[in-house]
Design an enzyme around this catalytic site. Structure first.
Site, PDB file in Angstrom:
ATOM      1  N   LYS A 137      85.878  66.396  56.075  1.00  0.00           N
ATOM      2  CA  LYS A 137      86.649  67.371  56.893  1.00  0.00           C
ATOM      3  C   LYS A 137      86.490  66.642  58.393  1.00  0.00           C
ATOM      4  O   LYS A 137      85.375  66.660  59.005  1.00  0.00           O
ATOM      5  CB  LYS A 137      86.102  68.602  56.893  1.00  0.00           C
ATOM      6  CG  LYS A 137      87.342  69.717  57.709  1.00  0.00           C
ATOM      7  CD  LYS A 137      86.635  71.039  58.112  1.00  0.00           C
ATOM      8  CE  LYS A 137      86.143  70.890  59.529  1.00  0.00           C
ATOM      9  NZ  LYS A 137      86.995  70.682  60.614  1.00  0.00           N
ATOM     10  N   CYS A 187      76.519  62.488  71.269  1.00  0.00           N
ATOM     11  CA  CYS A 187      74.919  63.075  71.197  1.00  0.00           C
ATOM     12  C   CYS A 187      73.923  62.649  71.665  1.00  0.00           C
ATOM     13  O   CYS A 187      72.641  63.450  72.143  1.00  0.00           O
ATOM     14  CB  CYS A 187      74.794  63.473  69.620  1.00  0.00           C
ATOM     15  SG  CYS A 187      75.207  61.947  68.647  1.00  0.00           S
ATOM     16  N   GLU A 218      73.008  65.505  61.736  1.00  0.00           N
ATOM     17  CA  GLU A 218      72.797  64.840  63.135  1.00  0.00           C
ATOM     18  C   GLU A 218      73.411  65.725  64.071  1.00  0.00           C
ATOM     19  O   GLU A 218      74.635  65.793  63.986  1.00  0.00           O
ATOM     20  CB  GLU A 218      73.380  63.690  62.753  1.00  0.00           C
ATOM     21  CG  GLU A 218      72.922  62.476  63.705  1.00  0.00           C
ATOM     22  CD  GLU A 218      73.825  62.491  65.222  1.00  0.00           C
ATOM     23  OE1 GLU A 218      73.497  63.087  65.961  1.00  0.00           O
ATOM     24  OE2 GLU A 218      74.761  61.832  65.010  1.00  0.00           O
ATOM     25  N   GLU A 222      72.744  70.948  76.213  1.00  0.00           N
ATOM     26  CA  GLU A 222      73.584  69.810  75.959  1.00  0.00           C
ATOM     27  C   GLU A 222      74.929  69.907  76.731  1.00  0.00           C
ATOM     28  O   GLU A 222      75.708  70.992  76.175  1.00  0.00           O
ATOM     29  CB  GLU A 222      73.669  69.265  74.353  1.00  0.00           C
ATOM     30  CG  GLU A 222      74.532  68.099  74.063  1.00  0.00           C
ATOM     31  CD  GLU A 222      74.793  67.753  72.617  1.00  0.00           C
ATOM     32  OE1 GLU A 222      75.090  68.877  71.968  1.00  0.00           O
ATOM     33  OE2 GLU A 222      74.562  66.928  72.317  1.00  0.00           O
TER      34      GLU A 222
END
Ligand code: NDP
Length: 516
Positions: A219, A327, A293, A424
């Site tokens: 996906k 990331c 992850e 983040e």
């Protein structure tokens, strides 16, 4: 290669307000104080002609282009223009079920029992086709995601092809990867990827899964489905048996339908820590394999003996590469106190040369933010940083009138407790903190719930080794940042997830090991 700009870095460091002045060159250019920049880059747009956009894209199930079970579609937007690029079939839970059945049937009928050297041929073919169609992929990726063409052209697409080359090499050598054990495929892998590196994350997931003999249902993220759907075309071109790869775009709940589907043997996810936690719950109590992850808040540590000009390039690459939507971005700069002032001066100078704008322009360094929602998140966190007392600096570059753009941003005087030092941001925003001793640097670097990556800049090899051993990060770059290679494992500690992708380690997640 020198990069040039036409605007002077003239933001007020206390208020963060942009003050437009004349087009003066940064002092490091040696043109004299306040001298006007004597040149301007001409636009260098990459042609869109290499991409044939369809009006509508279907789901890719069982080797066929099919409509969603309820006929629904959604628009994918070009974030640089805010214009729709195409309508894409919006998969449903019923479509996920169709895709998992197609993958199971392909696993049973052909792929799961195919000799490794035969599987390898398909992977090599896919790698070659990706290389042959690399311009098409790069342009499409930049249009759908907002990333600069020079990054999709020079990083995303070549690395995606390299992953298929690399894992093609392993497909017939699994007995060497796991000496003394027999590596069996798990079956059907359900894979969910984010929008920051759409094609590259697809390659990270699909290449090792196929090499090990699994079939997949993937996906893509809803804001960037197009390169995955173009990859479906590559699978057809490579004559991959129908059902070995299935691609089902759709919203988050359709991703969850994949995660919880009883026909899925392994789940692999890259994305936010919040959704990662939900996925963890979704597979709890089953015997499915899982790799996550997730996010990061990497420290990029610069010691006083580091070559500062090189460190500046590494810092810029660490946080402004891909608009900071990475990331493992080096979003926290930890600078040793004795060099913080010259380092910040050099960084501000360098920020004035970064070109923000049209992702398809070959001179663009920072393209468009992927979506309005992400732009709002960045804007909100930057406002929080200023409200918490950090000093903001932005170069006074012009931004396009339309599209989701954000200036490269630098915060100094950042408290360790501030939101911009902890959360983040996933945008082109750097927070600068300082340290005096290596111990303090380690403590500050590790003072985060994340643990994905870090960087160390120093002249001394022994200091690099000292730091690397103490830092809780899956990857630590030394005197460089954001370097990737298919042979090298990547993954995190703590809230950055678990499991490794890349290298021999990346195969581990897709096999069951049995005794001989
Ligand atoms: P998400 O984690 O929501 O999205 C990643 C992928 O997961 C997408 O394909 C998404 O689908 C899918 N997804 C969303 N909800 C679910 C669910 N309940 N079950 C299964 N799959 C789901 O990231 P966002 O796009 O919302 O970004 C939010 C923040 O996450 C960013 O600001 C950034 O901080 C961080 N992020 C981190 C990434 C990383 O690599 N570490 C990558 C992307 C984001 P859909 O696109 O349809 O929502």
């Amino acid at each position: 290669m020198p990069r040039m700009a036409t605007r002077t870095p003239s933001a007020d460091v206390r208020t963060g307000e942009i003050v437009r002045s004349n087009d003066a060159a940064p002092s490091s250019w040696g043109l004299g104080d306040g001298a006007a920049i004597p040149w301007e880059y001409a636009p260098a747009p990459e042609s869109r002609d290499v991409v044939t956009l369809k009006e509508r894209y279907g789901l890719f199930i069982g080797g066929k282009d099919v409509a969603a079970s309820d006929g629904e579609t959604f628009a994918t937007i070009n974030p640089a223009t805010e214009e729709p690029l195409a309508q894409v079939a919006r998969g449903t839970a019923a479509d996920m079920d169709r895709a998992v059945r197609a993958a199971r049937s392909a696993f049973r009928r052909s792929w799961g029992s195919m000799p490794g050297k035969e599987r390898a041929k398909y992977l090599y073919r896919i790698a070659r086709i990706l290389q042959e169609r690399s311009r098409e992929f790069a342009v499409l990726e930049s249009m759908d995601s907002g990333k600069p063409i020079k990054e999709s052209r020079d990083v995303d697409v070549p690395l995606a092809a390299a992953h298929f080359w690399y894992y093609a090499g392993w497909a017939d050598k699994l007995e060497y990867a796991f000496p003394g054990r027999v590596a069996k495929p798990l079956g059907v892998a359900g894979q969910i990827i984010p929008w920051n590196f759409p094609l590259l994350m697809l390659a990270w997931k699909i290449a090792p899964a196929l090499a090990a003999g699994n079939t997949v249902v993937l996906k893509p993220a809803s804001t960037t489905p197009l390169s995955a759907l173009l990859f479906a075309d590559v699978c057809r071109q490579a004559d991959l048996p129908p059902g070995v790869v299935n691609i089902v775009p759709g919203p988050g709940e359709v991703g969850m339908a994949l995660v919880t589907h009883p026909g899925v043997d392994k789940v692999a996810f890259t994305g936010s820590t919040d959704i990662g936690k939900k996925i963890y719950k979704g597979v709890a109590g089953t015997d499915k394999g899982l790799t996550l992850e997730l996010g990061g808040k990497a420290a990029n540590i610069v010691f006083d003996d580091a070559p500062l000009d090189q460190a500046v390039e590494g810092i810029v690459n660490g946080i402004y590469f891909n608009q900071g939507e990475v990331c493992c971005a080096g979003s926290r700069l930890l600078a040793q106190e004795s060099i913080v002032e010259p380092l910040i001066e050099k960084l501000k100078d360098r920020l004035g040369t970064i070109r923000v704008g049209d992702p398809l322009d070959k001179n663009t360094d920072v393209g468009a933010i992927n979506s309005r929602a992400q732009l709002e998140k960045i804007t909100e966190l930057v406002a929080a940083g200023r409200a918490e007392g950090a000093e903001m600096y932005q170069p006074a570059c012009d931004l396009p009138d339309r599209g989701y753009f954000f200036r490269p941003t630098l915060f100094t005087n950042v408290a360790q407790s501030s939101r911009i030092a902890r959360e983040e941001i996933f945008g082109p925003v750097l927070s600068v903190l300082t340290f005096r001793t290596p111990e303090e640097a380690v403590e500050k670097a590790n003072n985060t719930p994340y643990g994905l990556s870090a960087g160390v800049w120093t002249d001394k090899g022994s200091r690099i080794l000292h730091m690397v051993k103490r830092m809780k990060a899956g990857v630590v770059w030394a005197n460089t940042f954001n370097r990737f290679d298919p042979t090298s494992p990547f993954g995190g500690y703590k809230e950055s997830g678990f499991g490794r992708e890349g290298g021999m380690h990346g195969l581990h997640a897709y096999v069951r090991l049995e005794d001989r």
